[in-house]
Design a protein around this motif. Structure first.
Motif, PDB file in Angstrom:
ATOM      1  N   ILE A  39      -7.504  -3.981  -0.096  1.00  0.00           N
ATOM      2  CA  ILE A  39      -6.370  -4.564  -0.658  1.00  0.00           C
ATOM      3  C   ILE A  39      -6.143  -6.088  -0.343  1.00  0.00           C
ATOM      4  CG2 ILE A  39      -3.676  -4.445  -0.139  1.00  0.00           C
ATOM      5  CD1 ILE A  39      -4.501  -2.264  -1.973  1.00  0.00           C
ATOM      6  N   GLY A  40      -6.762  -6.468   0.854  1.00  0.00           N
ATOM      7  CA  GLY A  40      -6.792  -7.768   1.136  1.00  0.00           C
ATOM      8  C   GLY A  40      -7.532  -8.625   0.144  1.00  0.00           C
ATOM      9  N   ARG A  41      -8.560  -7.997  -0.074  1.00  0.00           N
ATOM     10  CA  ARG A  41      -9.486  -8.918  -1.158  1.00  0.00           C
ATOM     11  C   ARG A  41      -8.756  -8.704  -2.409  1.00  0.00           C
ATOM     12  NH1 ARG A  41     -15.351  -5.884  -0.333  1.00  0.00           N
ATOM     13  NH2 ARG A  41     -15.494  -6.046   1.773  1.00  0.00           N
ATOM     14  N   PHE A  42      -8.340  -7.747  -2.848  1.00  0.00           N
ATOM     15  CA  PHE A  42      -7.571  -7.742  -4.227  1.00  0.00           C
ATOM     16  C   PHE A  42      -6.315  -8.821  -4.159  1.00  0.00           C
ATOM     17  CE2 PHE A  42      -3.904  -6.332  -6.765  1.00  0.00           C
ATOM     18  CZ  PHE A  42      -4.535  -6.000  -7.864  1.00  0.00           C
ATOM     19  N   ALA A  43      -5.555  -8.758  -2.999  1.00  0.00           N
ATOM     20  CA  ALA A  43      -4.517  -9.778  -2.940  1.00  0.00           C
ATOM     21  C   ALA A  43      -4.890 -11.123  -2.897  1.00  0.00           C
ATOM     22  CB  ALA A  43      -3.847  -9.357  -1.771  1.00  0.00           C
ATOM     23  N   ASP A  44      -6.064 -11.627  -2.354  1.00  0.00           N
ATOM     24  CA  ASP A  44      -6.593 -12.860  -2.419  1.00  0.00           C
ATOM     25  C   ASP A  44      -6.994 -13.478  -3.614  1.00  0.00           C
ATOM     26  OD1 ASP A  44      -6.040 -13.186   0.405  1.00  0.00           O
ATOM     27  OD2 ASP A  44      -8.011 -12.703   0.977  1.00  0.00           O
TER      28      ASP A  44
ATOM     29  N   MET B 119      -4.599  11.926   1.996  1.00  0.00           N
ATOM     30  CA  MET B 119      -3.900  10.922   2.920  1.00  0.00           C
ATOM     31  C   MET B 119      -3.041   9.892   2.401  1.00  0.00           C
ATOM     32  SD  MET B 119      -7.167   8.674   3.999  1.00  0.00           S
ATOM     33  CE  MET B 119      -8.493  10.107   3.703  1.00  0.00           C
ATOM     34  N   GLU B 120      -2.075   9.374   2.848  1.00  0.00           N
ATOM     35  CA  GLU B 120      -1.239   8.344   2.370  1.00  0.00           C
ATOM     36  C   GLU B 120      -1.584   6.929   3.085  1.00  0.00           C
ATOM     37  OE1 GLU B 120       3.527   8.243   3.212  1.00  0.00           O
ATOM     38  OE2 GLU B 120       2.981   9.617   1.360  1.00  0.00           O
ATOM     39  N   LEU B 121      -1.673   6.131   2.267  1.00  0.00           N
ATOM     40  CA  LEU B 121      -1.739   4.699   2.671  1.00  0.00           C
ATOM     41  C   LEU B 121      -0.955   3.825   2.194  1.00  0.00           C
ATOM     42  CD1 LEU B 121      -5.640   4.570   1.913  1.00  0.00           C
ATOM     43  CD2 LEU B 121      -4.653   5.167   4.211  1.00  0.00           C
ATOM     44  N   ARG B 122      -0.494   2.709   3.110  1.00  0.00           N
ATOM     45  CA  ARG B 122       0.712   1.785   2.760  1.00  0.00           C
ATOM     46  C   ARG B 122      -0.021   0.570   2.942  1.00  0.00           C
ATOM     47  NH1 ARG B 122       5.948   3.826   2.425  1.00  0.00           N
ATOM     48  NH2 ARG B 122       6.077   6.127   3.029  1.00  0.00           N
ATOM     49  N   HIS B 123       0.414  -0.331   2.126  1.00  0.00           N
ATOM     50  CA  HIS B 123      -0.009  -1.958   2.249  1.00  0.00           C
ATOM     51  C   HIS B 123       1.107  -2.772   1.378  1.00  0.00           C
ATOM     52  CE1 HIS B 123      -3.891   0.484   1.974  1.00  0.00           C
ATOM     53  NE2 HIS B 123      -4.147  -0.323   2.937  1.00  0.00           N
ATOM     54  N   GLU B 124       0.898  -4.134   2.112  1.00  0.00           N
ATOM     55  CA  GLU B 124       1.972  -5.071   1.561  1.00  0.00           C
ATOM     56  C   GLU B 124       1.190  -6.369   1.350  1.00  0.00           C
ATOM     57  OE1 GLU B 124       5.408  -5.127   3.763  1.00  0.00           O
ATOM     58  OE2 GLU B 124       6.174  -3.383   3.046  1.00  0.00           O
TER      59      GLU B 124
END
Length: 228
Positions: free
Chosen positions: A134-139, A1-6
């Motif tokens: 990804i949200g946790r990582f970014a924070d 599966m392909e996931l995209r995040h920003e």
């Protein structure tokens, strides 16, 4: 599966680039992951995932396939296998950094393949889990980078003996921050709890599975009674 995040981080692109390549620095921000060894090329470590009452541990390696400083593009390939099971996980992660005012926008494309128990949740739930992780990582990364900027300021204050914004002597505040960072980096990461992270969708799916299992068990019991 392909996931995209920003996501964005509050530092210039040059500093964000250096930070993302500093594995030992960003490792504590990776949910469920523990880095055991990094020789500058290959990362060896574990990732723990909790599925209901079961905790799975994946052990594997990750390697930078590409680090293009000019284009601000990095590609990381990772693979692992369950320590006590047949499940596997493989991912190719491509991150691209671009300047965004005084900060940096980070675009992440993940090509993920998972086998074993986590795969039962499907793409939708895995995408939701990915968004939250990804949200946790970014924070966490943003806090670290913002702290670096503060440390630079307090370092200048330390030379004059002026107190920090918290009222502590600058040297003491800096020392305390270093101790916490070291303790966190050398500790064992908490497992990624898929049920708690994804929330209701996974809980409903597990409840449905339990209901089906209950119906099957009841039918089996009825058949056995009739035979007797």
């Amino acid at each position: 599966m392909e996931l995209r995040h920003e996501f964005t981080v509050p530092v210039p692109v040059e500093e964000a680039w250096r930070a993302l390549l500093d594995i030992e620095r960003v490792a504590p921000c990776m949910p469920g992951a523990t880095v055991e060894e990094y020789d500058g090329e290959t990362i060896t470590g574990t990732v723990k995932v909790k599925v209901g009452p079961i905790t799975l541990t994946y052990r594997g390696t990750a390697v930078f396939d590409e680090k293009d400083e000019t284009a601000r593009r990095m590609v990381l390939t990772a693979g692992g296998k369950e320590v006590r099971g047949q499940g596997t996980a493989r991912a190719t992660v491509t991150a691209t950094l671009t300047g965004a005012g005084e900060g940096t926008a980070v675009s992440v494309l993940t090509d993920l393949t998972v086998t074993g128990r986590p795969a039962q949740f499907g793409r939708g739930v895995m995408a939701e889990v990915g968004d939250k992780l990804i949200g946790r990582f970014a924070d966490c990364l943003s806090d670290k980078l913002a702290g670096t900027s503060v440390a630079k300021t307090t370092g200048n204050e330390a030379a004059t003996g002026e107190p920090t914004a918290t009222g502590e002597p600058a040297a003491a505040a800096a020392a305390g921050g270093t101790t916490k960072a070291t303790a966190r980096a050398t500790g064992t990461a908490e497992p990624i709890d898929l049920v708690r992270t994804a929330g209701l969708p996974v809980a409903k799916r597990l409840a449905a599975a339990a209901l089906v299992a209950g119906i099957v068990a009841a039918l089996v019991a009825v058949i056995l009674r009739r035979r007797h």
